[in-house]
Motif scaffolding. Structure first.
Motif, PDB file in Angstrom:
ATOM      1  N   PRO A  12      -0.898  49.293  -6.271  1.00  0.00           N
ATOM      2  CA  PRO A  12      -1.458  48.273  -7.157  1.00  0.00           C
ATOM      3  C   PRO A  12      -0.519  47.896  -8.304  1.00  0.00           C
ATOM      4  CG  PRO A  12      -3.144  49.855  -6.573  1.00  0.00           C
ATOM      5  CD  PRO A  12      -1.843  50.402  -6.034  1.00  0.00           C
ATOM      6  N   ALA A  13       0.130  48.889  -8.920  1.00  0.00           N
ATOM      7  CA  ALA A  13       1.044  48.587 -10.025  1.00  0.00           C
ATOM      8  C   ALA A  13       2.227  47.745  -9.549  1.00  0.00           C
ATOM      9  CB  ALA A  13       1.530  49.886 -10.662  1.00  0.00           C
ATOM     10  N   GLU A  14       2.727  48.051  -8.349  1.00  0.00           N
ATOM     11  CA  GLU A  14       3.839  47.279  -7.796  1.00  0.00           C
ATOM     12  C   GLU A  14       3.413  45.836  -7.546  1.00  0.00           C
ATOM     13  OE1 GLU A  14       5.556  47.247  -3.435  1.00  0.00           O
ATOM     14  OE2 GLU A  14       6.457  48.931  -4.540  1.00  0.00           O
ATOM     15  N   ALA A  15       2.204  45.648  -7.040  1.00  0.00           N
ATOM     16  CA  ALA A  15       1.694  44.299  -6.807  1.00  0.00           C
ATOM     17  C   ALA A  15       1.553  43.534  -8.116  1.00  0.00           C
ATOM     18  CB  ALA A  15       0.350  44.373  -6.095  1.00  0.00           C
ATOM     19  N   ALA A  16       0.995  44.188  -9.125  1.00  0.00           N
ATOM     20  CA  ALA A  16       0.816  43.535 -10.420  1.00  0.00           C
ATOM     21  C   ALA A  16       2.160  43.144 -11.020  1.00  0.00           C
ATOM     22  CB  ALA A  16       0.062  44.473 -11.369  1.00  0.00           C
ATOM     23  N   ASP A  17       3.136  44.022 -10.935  1.00  0.00           N
ATOM     24  CA  ASP A  17       4.465  43.735 -11.480  1.00  0.00           C
ATOM     25  C   ASP A  17       5.119  42.572 -10.741  1.00  0.00           C
ATOM     26  OD1 ASP A  17       6.817  44.514 -13.197  1.00  0.00           O
ATOM     27  OD2 ASP A  17       7.714  44.792 -11.208  1.00  0.00           O
ATOM     28  N   ALA A  18       4.953  42.529  -9.427  1.00  0.00           N
ATOM     29  CA  ALA A  18       5.575  41.467  -8.630  1.00  0.00           C
ATOM     30  C   ALA A  18       5.056  40.090  -9.020  1.00  0.00           C
ATOM     31  CB  ALA A  18       5.336  41.718  -7.141  1.00  0.00           C
ATOM     32  N   VAL A  19       3.752  39.990  -9.283  1.00  0.00           N
ATOM     33  CA  VAL A  19       3.173  38.701  -9.670  1.00  0.00           C
ATOM     34  C   VAL A  19       3.466  38.387 -11.136  1.00  0.00           C
ATOM     35  CG1 VAL A  19       0.997  37.442  -9.972  1.00  0.00           C
ATOM     36  CG2 VAL A  19       1.412  38.753  -7.880  1.00  0.00           C
ATOM     37  N   ALA A  20       3.518  39.418 -11.967  1.00  0.00           N
ATOM     38  CA  ALA A  20       3.813  39.196 -13.386  1.00  0.00           C
ATOM     39  C   ALA A  20       5.209  38.633 -13.586  1.00  0.00           C
ATOM     40  CB  ALA A  20       3.657  40.499 -14.161  1.00  0.00           C
ATOM     41  N   ARG A  21       6.136  39.020 -12.740  1.00  0.00           N
ATOM     42  CA  ARG A  21       7.528  38.579 -12.889  1.00  0.00           C
ATOM     43  C   ARG A  21       7.734  37.137 -12.449  1.00  0.00           C
ATOM     44  NH1 ARG A  21      10.261  40.895  -9.382  1.00  0.00           N
ATOM     45  NH2 ARG A  21       8.997  42.598  -8.555  1.00  0.00           N
ATOM     46  N   ARG A  22       6.754  36.575 -11.732  1.00  0.00           N
ATOM     47  CA  ARG A  22       6.915  35.216 -11.217  1.00  0.00           C
ATOM     48  C   ARG A  22       5.662  34.397 -11.527  1.00  0.00           C
ATOM     49  NH1 ARG A  22       9.886  34.648  -5.483  1.00  0.00           N
ATOM     50  NH2 ARG A  22       9.397  32.505  -6.125  1.00  0.00           N
ATOM     51  N   PRO A  23       5.743  33.455 -12.437  1.00  0.00           N
ATOM     52  CA  PRO A  23       4.575  32.621 -12.756  1.00  0.00           C
ATOM     53  C   PRO A  23       4.082  31.810 -11.563  1.00  0.00           C
ATOM     54  CG  PRO A  23       6.278  32.385 -14.437  1.00  0.00           C
ATOM     55  CD  PRO A  23       6.892  33.154 -13.316  1.00  0.00           C
ATOM     56  N   ASP A  24       4.950  31.631 -10.564  1.00  0.00           N
ATOM     57  CA  ASP A  24       4.571  30.845  -9.383  1.00  0.00           C
ATOM     58  C   ASP A  24       4.083  31.738  -8.243  1.00  0.00           C
ATOM     59  OD1 ASP A  24       6.983  32.044  -8.763  1.00  0.00           O
ATOM     60  OD2 ASP A  24       7.992  30.213  -8.101  1.00  0.00           O
ATOM     61  N   ALA A  25       3.744  32.997  -8.533  1.00  0.00           N
ATOM     62  CA  ALA A  25       3.297  33.938  -7.500  1.00  0.00           C
ATOM     63  C   ALA A  25       1.782  34.104  -7.546  1.00  0.00           C
ATOM     64  CB  ALA A  25       3.970  35.287  -7.679  1.00  0.00           C
ATOM     65  N   LYS A  26       1.213  34.474  -6.386  1.00  0.00           N
ATOM     66  CA  LYS A  26      -0.218  34.733  -6.269  1.00  0.00           C
ATOM     67  C   LYS A  26      -0.435  35.962  -5.391  1.00  0.00           C
ATOM     68  CE  LYS A  26      -2.223  30.983  -8.181  1.00  0.00           C
ATOM     69  NZ  LYS A  26      -3.303  31.028  -9.186  1.00  0.00           N
TER      70      LYS A  26
END
Length: 319
Positions: A12-26
């Motif tokens: 879950p933390a990895e998923a949250a970080d991945a989306v946080a780093r990219r405003p265009d991610a979902k």
């Protein structure tokens, strides 16, 4: 549909970080709402983070030292949640609300978090040729003065009169559920369902309390409150339709009740302060719960419908 990149998160933390780093991610899980929006280019994420492998698909009892109740994983499918024996016994309003939504095929794919986060079905939001402040902030609201029969009668603003479409969320509101999340830095928090969905105000595109990259991991259902659980939904056809008005209620033998409405506002509509007025009658309660209602020219009928539906739910012998 526009091109996008894709990755599978491992935690879950990895998923949250991945989306946080990219405003265009979902995030993507069941995809029952997001994929439709991507096809219409209402949503156009450049990167998708798949969260299906995060182990968030369990329904587990919560120790009394942590508050008791049940923890429902964010990836629990709607079908499984509705069918769970503990939910059917102790949180029957939730099971009934889930079974009134969508179709069996969609419930088999749709997730708990996705249901909470689904976007409005306002026809102007889906019509990309029409101005919509949810879709394009600052462009205007075509629904105001337009065809608004299915839209909000309370809690809306001049910027947006869309309703929240979830049946499940209405039941969770009457149960006082809390949404559990993990943030990109690994910290967790609980958000009361009452504070999770936001009213539109001047920023209708900001629909919930989540920060960029914050991932819903579960929903906590407090210990059962007992009583008789009822979910009643009025719609234009018998199945596969969103609510014109719905009522989730938990009735107690002493005449008290918890009550939440769907189909009438931009979020599940519950006014706890008005519930104490139920002893004085449905009309007295309704006058307080719907104080400030501002229906459009073609949906004022929802107010009468909501009051009559509540009367039928609370006093079925009189119907």
């Amino acid at each position: 549909m526009k091109a996008f990149t894709y990755e599978r998160a491992r935690t879950p933390a990895e998923a949250a970080d991945a989306v946080a780093r990219r405003p265009d991610a979902k995030f993507i899980a069941g995809g029952t709402n997001l994929i439709d929006l991507m096809k219409l280019q209402i949503e156009a994420p450049a990167h998708l983070v798949d969260v299906n492998a995060l182990g968030l698909d369990r329904i587990e009892p919560v120790a009394s030292s942590e508050g008791g109740g049940l923890r429902v994983g964010a990836l629990v499918r709607n079908t499984d949640l509705a069918a769970d024996a503990r939910v059917r016994k102790d949180y029957a309003v939730l099971s009934r609300a889930l079974l009134s939504g969508a179709s069996a095929q969609l419930r088999n794919r749709a997730t708990t978090a996705g249901n909470l986060l689904q976007r409005t079905r306002c026809p102007y939001f889906y019509d990309t040729q029409q101005p919509c402040n949810k879709r394009q902030p600052g462009s205007g609201c075509s629904a105001v003065g337009g065809v608004a029969r299915s839209l909000a009668v309370i809690g809306a603003s001049t910027a947006c009169i869309a309703t929240h479409p979830s049946d499940m969320a209405v039941a969770m509101r009457v149960l006082d559920a809390q949404v559990e999340t993990v943030q990109p830095d690994g910290h967790t928090r609980r958000i009361p369902i009452a504070d999770f969905h936001r009213l539109p105000g001047d920023t209708p595109h900001v629909e919930n309390a989540l920060a960029q990259g914050e991932l819903v991991t579960s929903v906590w259902l407090p210990p059962p409150v007992g009583g008789e659980h009822v979910y009643r939904k009025v719609r234009d056809r018998a199945s596969y339709a969103f609510a014109l008005v719905s009522v989730a209620a938990i009735r107690q033998r002493d005449g008290s009740a918890r009550v939440a409405f769907g189909g009438v506002a931009p979020r599940p509509w519950r006014v706890e302060a008005a519930e104490s007025q139920l002893a004085k009658g449905v009309h007295t309660f309704f006058a307080q719960a719907f104080a400030g209602a501002a229906p459009q020219h073609d949906n004022a009928f929802k107010l009468q419908l909501a009051e009559r539906l509540l009367g039928d739910v609370l006093h079925p012998a009189r119907s």
